[in-house]
Design a protein around this motif. Structure first.
Motif, PDB file in Angstrom:
ATOM      1  N   GLU A  37      -5.493  -5.094   0.277  1.00 36.69           N
ATOM      2  CA  GLU A  37      -4.497  -4.033   0.862  1.00 36.69           C
ATOM      3  C   GLU A  37      -5.037  -3.513   2.479  1.00 36.69           C
ATOM      4  N   ASN A  38      -6.237  -3.577   2.797  1.00 38.69           N
ATOM      5  CA  ASN A  38      -6.555  -2.982   4.088  1.00 38.69           C
ATOM      6  C   ASN A  38      -7.683  -4.050   4.868  1.00 38.69           C
ATOM      7  N   PHE A  39      -7.042  -5.067   4.804  1.00 38.07           N
ATOM      8  CA  PHE A  39      -8.023  -6.318   5.481  1.00 38.07           C
ATOM      9  C   PHE A  39      -7.902  -6.178   6.988  1.00 38.07           C
ATOM     10  N   GLY A  40      -8.463  -6.729   7.711  1.00 37.63           N
ATOM     11  CA  GLY A  40      -8.455  -7.141   9.027  1.00 37.63           C
ATOM     12  C   GLY A  40      -9.739  -6.751   9.866  1.00 37.63           C
ATOM     13  N   ALA A  41     -10.088  -7.610  10.739  1.00 40.13           N
ATOM     14  CA  ALA A  41     -11.251  -7.468  11.793  1.00 40.13           C
ATOM     15  C   ALA A  41     -11.164  -7.701  13.362  1.00 40.13           C
ATOM     16  N   VAL A  42      -9.948  -8.664  13.310  1.00 41.52           N
ATOM     17  CA  VAL A  42      -9.880  -8.977  14.994  1.00 41.52           C
ATOM     18  C   VAL A  42      -8.937  -8.068  15.658  1.00 41.52           C
ATOM     19  N   VAL A  43      -7.728  -8.273  15.177  1.00 40.88           N
ATOM     20  CA  VAL A  43      -6.655  -7.317  15.812  1.00 40.88           C
ATOM     21  C   VAL A  43      -6.274  -6.186  14.693  1.00 40.88           C
ATOM     22  N   ALA A  44      -5.960  -6.684  13.607  1.00 38.21           N
ATOM     23  CA  ALA A  44      -5.509  -5.712  12.553  1.00 38.21           C
ATOM     24  C   ALA A  44      -6.874  -5.360  11.982  1.00 38.21           C
ATOM     25  N   PRO A  45      -6.590  -3.966  11.285  1.00 37.39           N
ATOM     26  CA  PRO A  45      -5.317  -3.198  11.133  1.00 37.39           C
ATOM     27  C   PRO A  45      -4.990  -2.488  12.670  1.00 37.39           C
ATOM     28  N   ALA A  46      -3.929  -1.741  12.829  1.00 37.83           N
ATOM     29  CA  ALA A  46      -4.009  -1.009  14.090  1.00 37.83           C
ATOM     30  C   ALA A  46      -5.167  -0.088  14.358  1.00 37.83           C
ATOM     31  N   ALA A  47      -5.850   0.435  13.236  1.00 38.17           N
ATOM     32  CA  ALA A  47      -6.942   1.339  13.523  1.00 38.17           C
ATOM     33  C   ALA A  47      -7.741   1.046  12.113  1.00 38.17           C
ATOM     34  N   LEU A  48      -9.123   0.795  12.354  1.00 35.04           N
ATOM     35  CA  LEU A  48     -10.024   0.886  11.084  1.00 35.04           C
ATOM     36  C   LEU A  48     -10.099   1.944  10.254  1.00 35.04           C
ATOM     37  N   PRO A  49     -10.185   2.017   8.993  1.00 34.24           N
ATOM     38  CA  PRO A  49     -10.290   3.404   8.499  1.00 34.24           C
ATOM     39  C   PRO A  49     -11.758   4.035   8.517  1.00 34.24           C
ATOM     40  N   ASP A  50     -11.779   5.195   8.161  1.00 35.94           N
ATOM     41  CA  ASP A  50     -13.089   5.862   8.392  1.00 35.94           C
ATOM     42  C   ASP A  50     -14.217   4.987   7.540  1.00 35.94           C
ATOM     43  N   GLY A  51     -15.419   4.765   8.181  1.00 39.25           N
ATOM     44  CA  GLY A  51     -16.699   4.011   7.463  1.00 39.25           C
ATOM     45  C   GLY A  51     -16.447   2.508   7.566  1.00 39.25           C
ATOM     46  N   ALA A  52     -15.463   2.038   8.033  1.00 40.07           N
ATOM     47  CA  ALA A  52     -15.177   0.639   8.181  1.00 40.07           C
ATOM     48  C   ALA A  52     -15.823  -0.018   9.372  1.00 40.07           C
ATOM     49  N   THR A  53     -16.414  -1.037   9.454  1.00 42.94           N
ATOM     50  CA  THR A  53     -17.314  -1.740  10.365  1.00 42.94           C
ATOM     51  C   THR A  53     -16.612  -3.232  10.640  1.00 42.94           C
ATOM     52  N   ALA A  54     -16.525  -3.780  11.683  1.00 40.84           N
ATOM     53  CA  ALA A  54     -15.993  -5.230  11.872  1.00 40.84           C
ATOM     54  C   ALA A  54     -16.603  -5.838  13.108  1.00 40.84           C
ATOM     55  N   GLN A  99      -4.972   5.952  15.364  1.00 41.66           N
ATOM     56  CA  GLN A  99      -3.481   5.624  14.484  1.00 41.66           C
ATOM     57  C   GLN A  99      -2.740   6.699  14.606  1.00 41.66           C
ATOM     58  N   LEU A 100      -1.580   6.755  15.306  1.00 43.10           N
ATOM     59  CA  LEU A 100      -0.914   8.017  15.564  1.00 43.10           C
ATOM     60  C   LEU A 100       0.378   7.875  14.543  1.00 43.10           C
ATOM     61  N   TRP A 101       0.677   6.747  14.063  1.00 45.60           N
ATOM     62  CA  TRP A 101       1.992   6.822  13.109  1.00 45.60           C
ATOM     63  C   TRP A 101       1.833   5.689  12.146  1.00 45.60           C
ATOM     64  N   THR A 102       2.297   5.938  10.709  1.00 43.64           N
ATOM     65  CA  THR A 102       2.330   4.849   9.908  1.00 43.64           C
ATOM     66  C   THR A 102       3.236   5.272   9.022  1.00 43.64           C
ATOM     67  N   SER A 103       4.268   4.149   8.517  1.00 46.47           N
ATOM     68  CA  SER A 103       5.128   4.121   7.450  1.00 46.47           C
ATOM     69  C   SER A 103       5.207   2.984   6.755  1.00 46.47           C
ATOM     70  N   GLY A 104       4.923   3.083   5.389  1.00 43.88           N
ATOM     71  CA  GLY A 104       4.666   2.021   4.667  1.00 43.88           C
ATOM     72  C   GLY A 104       3.783   0.559   5.030  1.00 43.88           C
ATOM     73  N   ALA A 105       4.357  -0.462   5.354  1.00 47.53           N
ATOM     74  CA  ALA A 105       3.395  -1.506   5.859  1.00 47.53           C
ATOM     75  C   ALA A 105       3.051  -1.431   7.514  1.00 47.53           C
ATOM     76  N   TRP A 106       3.954  -0.364   7.954  1.00 47.63           N
ATOM     77  CA  TRP A 106       3.766  -0.353   9.632  1.00 47.63           C
ATOM     78  C   TRP A 106       2.778   0.463   9.967  1.00 47.63           C
ATOM     79  N   ALA A 107       2.018   0.273  11.021  1.00 44.25           N
ATOM     80  CA  ALA A 107       1.073   1.221  11.612  1.00 44.25           C
ATOM     81  C   ALA A 107       1.198   0.916  13.180  1.00 44.25           C
ATOM     82  N   VAL A 108       0.812   2.110  13.696  1.00 45.96           N
ATOM     83  CA  VAL A 108       0.996   1.959  15.455  1.00 45.96           C
ATOM     84  C   VAL A 108      -0.445   2.973  15.813  1.00 45.96           C
ATOM     85  N   ALA A 109      -1.002   2.331  16.898  1.00 43.91           N
ATOM     86  CA  ALA A 109      -2.333   3.242  17.343  1.00 43.91           C
ATOM     87  C   ALA A 109      -2.202   2.797  18.771  1.00 43.91           C
ATOM     88  N   PRO A 110      -2.489   3.985  19.727  1.00 45.29           N
ATOM     89  CA  PRO A 110      -2.853   3.469  21.039  1.00 45.29           C
ATOM     90  C   PRO A 110      -4.208   3.307  21.247  1.00 45.29           C
TER      91      PRO A 110
END
Length: 226
Positions: A37-54, A99-110
């Protein structure tokens, strides 16, 4: 080269897991589902959740590089190192995302990167290459859209700006936009492919401003350590 850089990190992550007590089958299934549900290490996700390291690395044209990402306190912070092998230049920068905005499967982060570029001025490939040390400011916007259980589409807009630290007024700005996808391979590994197009605007020492095509293609491999 890319696999060689990342394999020690993968070994550390897998060795740590091997020392842990084996969870119950149901707990393991829940853990694996959370990863998908929350994979990604190179570009995704838009921003890593707290505690995640990649950690990740990539090869492409015109550069290759490595990156470290850490989620903490609602922010993602990290560092990147790039080597432009066509112009023989290196860049190191610190990076922050939120991460400033998320909606369902979408997320956006400056994102904002700040660092230093050193360029040898080699003109074997580029006759208009700029020599010297430059301050790099790199604002960007990262968007992600989870299109399938193990596939996330990514979009990128970035505007790296290099301003010369020596007298002479040299500078370069390279607005770029593009996208690609990141695919979860299992065992906390993900593979990413991204392409970008834009313009490369620069001013040579005591020269005039010039504009040409800007481009970039990257194939990356990353691993989530925690």
């Amino acid at each position: 080269m890319l696999v060689g850089v990342l394999m020690p990190w993968v070994a550390v992550a897998q060795g740590t897991k091997a020392q842990e007590t084996q969870p119950a089958p149901l707990t393991e299934a829940v853990r694996q589902e959370a990863k998908r549900e929350n994979f990604g290490a190179v570009v995704a996700p838009a921003a890593l959740p707290d505690g995640a390291t990649a950690v990740s690395g990539w090869v492409g044209v015109p550069e290759l590089g490595v990156a470290y990402r850490q989620g903490m306190g609602g922010w993602e912070v990290g560092a990147r190192a790039r080597f432009d092998y066509l112009r023989l230049s290196v860049t190191g920068e610190g990076v922050a995302r939120r991460q400033l905005w998320t909606s369902g499967a979408w997320a956006v982060a400056p994102e904002l990167g700040l660092g230093i570029t050193g360029n040898t001025g080699s003109r074997y490939f580029d006759e208009q290459n700029l020599e010297g040390w430059f301050l790099r400011v790199n604002p960007a916007l990262v968007a992600s859209w989870k299109v399938a259980e193990t596939v996330t589409a990514v979009g990128l807009v970035e505007v790296p700006y290099d301003v010369g630290l020596s007298p002479g007024g040299t500078w370069r700005v390279k607005p770029m936009a593009g996208g690609g996808a990141e695919v979860y391979l299992g065992e906390d590994l993900s593979l990413s492919a991204v392409g970008e197009l834009g313009v490369d605007v620069f001013k040579e020492l005591r020269g005039v401003t010039q504009t040409r095509l800007g481009y970039g293609v990257r194939l990356g491999l990353g691993v989530r350590l925690f």
